[in-house]
Design an enzyme around this catalytic site. Structure first.
Site, PDB file in Angstrom:
ATOM      1  CG  ASN A   8      -1.700   1.414   1.461  1.00 25.20           C
ATOM      2  OD1 ASN A   8      -1.721   1.926   0.601  1.00 25.20           O
ATOM      3  ND2 ASN A   8      -2.354   1.404   2.315  1.00 25.20           N
ATOM      4  CE  LYS A  10      -0.122   3.444   4.722  1.00 26.90           C
ATOM      5  NZ  LYS A  10      -0.069   3.319   6.168  1.00 26.90           N
ATOM      6  CG  HIS A  95      -6.075   1.643   5.225  1.00 29.79           C
ATOM      7  ND1 HIS A  95      -5.427   2.464   6.152  1.00 29.79           N
ATOM      8  CD2 HIS A  95      -4.866   0.873   4.756  1.00 29.79           C
ATOM      9  CE1 HIS A  95      -4.189   2.191   6.403  1.00 29.79           C
ATOM     10  NE2 HIS A  95      -3.840   1.227   5.601  1.00 29.79           N
ATOM     11  CD  GLU A  97      -3.242   5.240   6.793  1.00 31.91           C
ATOM     12  OE1 GLU A  97      -3.225   5.280   5.703  1.00 31.91           O
ATOM     13  OE2 GLU A  97      -2.234   4.760   7.371  1.00 31.91           O
ATOM     14  CD  GLU A 165      -3.716  -2.590   7.243  1.00 29.36           C
ATOM     15  OE1 GLU A 165      -2.426  -3.011   6.590  1.00 29.36           O
ATOM     16  OE2 GLU A 165      -4.444  -1.918   7.103  1.00 29.36           O
ATOM     17  N   GLY A 171       2.072   1.768  10.731  1.00 24.48           N
ATOM     18  CA  GLY A 171       3.159   3.019  10.673  1.00 24.48           C
ATOM     19  C   GLY A 171       3.921   3.279  11.804  1.00 24.48           C
ATOM     20  CB  SER A 210       5.125  -2.183  12.003  1.00 25.37           C
ATOM     21  OG  SER A 210       4.491  -0.703  12.181  1.00 25.37           O
TER      22      SER A 210
HETATM   23  C1  PEP Z   1      -0.796   0.027   6.096  1.00 28.13           C
HETATM   24  O1  PEP Z   1      -1.077   1.133   5.734  1.00 28.13           O
HETATM   25  O2  PEP Z   1      -1.609  -0.786   5.449  1.00 28.13           O
HETATM   26  C2  PEP Z   1       0.127  -0.468   6.893  1.00 28.13           C
HETATM   27  C3  PEP Z   1       0.249  -1.870   7.449  1.00 28.13           C
HETATM   28  O3  PEP Z   1       1.292   0.464   7.034  1.00 28.13           O
HETATM   29  P1  PEP Z   1       2.678   0.020   7.744  1.00 28.13           P
HETATM   30  O4  PEP Z   1       3.372  -1.356   7.052  1.00 28.13           O
HETATM   31  O5  PEP Z   1       3.689   1.146   7.477  1.00 28.13           O
HETATM   32  O6  PEP Z   1       2.661  -0.175   9.385  1.00 28.13           O
END
Ligand code: PEP
Length: 247
Positions: A8, A10, A95, A97, A165, A171, A210
């Site tokens: 992703n 973003k 997601h 976000e 998630e 992040g 992460s």
């Molecule tokens: C994500 O945005 O779906 C995500 C898992 O980000 P990160 O791997 O940076 O934690």
């Protein structure tokens, strides 16, 4: 089940970064030789560019969101049919976000997932608890509500992906423990049996939060973990490829 490693991207990078990242993925080897499927989800303006760059590479392309209707007066939105038209086969939906920045509800996520399926895309429906919910011992209740509310009803199980998630792990460099991941993924599988019956075994359940080359193998070998949704590390072709090689 064949794992899916999804990147992703973003809202990061400009055209040259997107082209270089896609080129970079091709230089590490033949995605067709991996034991997992690879997917990248670039920002909307660069989907065409990345589709061209990745042509013939076996790396799939996905969108980061779509609207719930196929066309019309929805300024600034993107239809699932448009994503399909530029070469996408997947779309990330719900997601955290999107849920926090745009107030997306489970019902909206489900409507988008239904539109994605109608357009021939595989929806990746994201669920996950906040740290406050986790600290209040609400993780399984939140996951249950989001899965039951966001997963489209009556679809073919092989055409659905769910991503767990935990919001506090996205992040932040923090990941859920492998035991927690296995517990939540087991619960998602159980919920899916209630929603899609026997076919629930065919739904890929990804972990996201992460994921990096050094923790990928441990996370990916947990029960009911069928791949990863990767944010930050997917912006580095070498790291993303290393995660894919952990499958
Ligand atoms: C994500 O945005 O779906 C995500 C898992 O980000 P990160 O791997 O940076 O934690």
């Amino acid at each position: 089940m064949r794992a899916l490693i999804a990147g992703n991207w973003k809202m990061n990078g400009l055209a040259e970064d997107a082209r270089a990242l896609a080129e970079g993925l091709k230089t590490f080897g033949d995605a067709g030789q991996l034991s997992c499927d690879l997917l990248v989800c670039p920002p909307f303006p660069y989907l065409g560019l990345v589709a061209q760059t990745l042509a013939g590479s076996r790396v799939a392309l996905g969108g980061q969101d779509c609207h719930s209707v196929p066309s019309g007066a929805h300024t600034g939105d993107i239809a699932a049919t448009m994503l399909r038209d530029v070469g996408c086969t997947y779309v990330i939906l719900g997601h955290s976000e999107r849920r926090s920045d745009h107030g997306e509800t489970d019902a909206q996520v489900r409507a988008k997932a239904e539109a994605a399926l109608s357009a021939g895309l595989v929806p990746i429906v994201c669920v996950g608890e906040t740290s406050k919910e986790r600290n209040g011992d609400q993780t399984l209740a939140v996951i249950s509500r989001q899965v039951k509310g966001s997963v489209p009803v009556g679809m073919e199980a092989g055409r659905l992906v769910v991503a767990y998630e935990p919001v506090w792990a996205i992040g932040t460099g923090r990941t859920a423990t492998p035991a927690d991941v296995a517990k939540v993924h087991g619960e998602i599988r159980r919920l899916l049996v209630g929603l899609v019956g026997e076919g629930a075994e065919k739904v890929r359940i990804l972990y996201g939060g992460s994921v990096k080359p050094d923790n990928a193998r441990e996370l990916l070998t947990q029960a009911n973990v069928d791949g990863a949704l990767v944010g930050g590390a997917s912006l580095d072709a070498e790291a993303f490829w290393a995660i894919a090689q952990s499958c």
